[in-house]
Design an enzyme around this catalytic site. Structure first.
Site, PDB file in Angstrom:
ATOM      1  CG  ASP A   5      -1.793   1.168   1.483  1.00  0.00           C
ATOM      2  OD1 ASP A   5      -1.088   2.206   1.947  1.00  0.00           O
ATOM      3  OD2 ASP A   5      -2.727   1.067   0.996  1.00  0.00           O
ATOM      4  CD  GLU A  44      -3.367  -1.854  -1.217  1.00  0.00           C
ATOM      5  OE1 GLU A  44      -3.663  -0.497  -1.420  1.00  0.00           O
ATOM      6  OE2 GLU A  44      -3.873  -2.560  -0.366  1.00  0.00           O
TER       7      GLU A  44
HETATM    8 MN    MN Z   1      -5.742  -2.420   1.157  1.00  0.00          MN
END
Ligand code: MN
Length: 226
Positions: A45, A117
């Site tokens: 992320d 991610e």
């Molecule tokens: Mn996430």
């Protein structure tokens, strides 16, 4: 749970893993067990956000940071990441526990976005920042090239206003409900009511304008289900 051969995934991702365990971990949902993708997702992320920030910073030398962060938000939002995960057929490789499997977890946006991610986090750990940077730039190439600056960088208040107008709804009403601090360091709390929700939304900022934008952003997020 068996792991489908990930050769194809690596190919479409444009990366071959040295440490296969990292890849497997990135594809393992928490419903399977403790050794799952959540820590990799945490890492991925922030890497994604960092790389996209760098791309936008370079691509738009004359755009201010507020607009840049709105642009970034449109590129890294869950819906978008889920779309990219689908393009890579990530769902085919996901390891899910029986419950999630039954309820169609491999098709769910949130799981797909998180896995995407996690994959980026795994690539980073398996290589280095330059490699994952290139990989992300490649994956986002088209999106970056097709950014509609005018549309994507409208501030939240304008977006909310247009949302209401386009649906012929009463326009949002903003009101200062609290002012705090000395003149040079004041904070403002603004409330906003919209006809489509019973909630009285509030946000705080160090200027009236910022607080209004913040509360509009909250409402937009709510009504777009994000
Ligand atoms: Mn996430």
């Amino acid at each position: 749970m068996t792991l489908t051969s990930t050769d194809k995934l690596c190919k479409s991702l444009g990366y071959q893993f040295n440490n296969h365990h990292l890849l497997e971990k990135a594809l393992t949902h928490r419903s399977v067990g403790k050794d799952n993708y959540e820590r990799l997702e945490f890492l991925g992320d922030s890497i994604l956000s960092f790389v996209i920030s760098t791309c936008l910073y370079n691509q738009f030398p004359h755009v201010d940071e507020g607009k840049l962060s709105r642009l970034r938000a449109t590129l890294v939002k869950g819906e978008q990441l889920a779309r990219m995960a689908r393009d890579l057929n990530v769902g085919d490789y996901l390891l899910l526990g029986p419950g999630e499997l039954k309820s169609g977890g491999h098709r769910r946006d949130s799981i797909l976005a998180d896995t995407f991610e996690a994959l980026l986090g795994a690539v980073y750990l398996d290589s280095d920042i330059a490699t994952v940077h290139r990989l992300i730039e490649n994956l986002f190439k088209e999106l970056l090239e097709n950014i509609d600056l005018d549309h994507a960088t409208k501030d939240p208040k304008t977006q909310l206003q247009e949302y209401m107008q386009s649906r012929k709804l009463v326009l949002p009403e903003y009101e200062v409900i609290e002012t705090r601090g000395e003149a040079h360091s004041q904070t403002f709390t603004i409330s906003c009511r919209v006809s489509i929700s019973p909630t009285l939304y509030t946000a705080t900022g160090n200027s009236r304008r910022k607080a209004e934008q913040a509360v509009a952003a909250i409402i937009l997020k709510e009504i777009s289900g994000g």
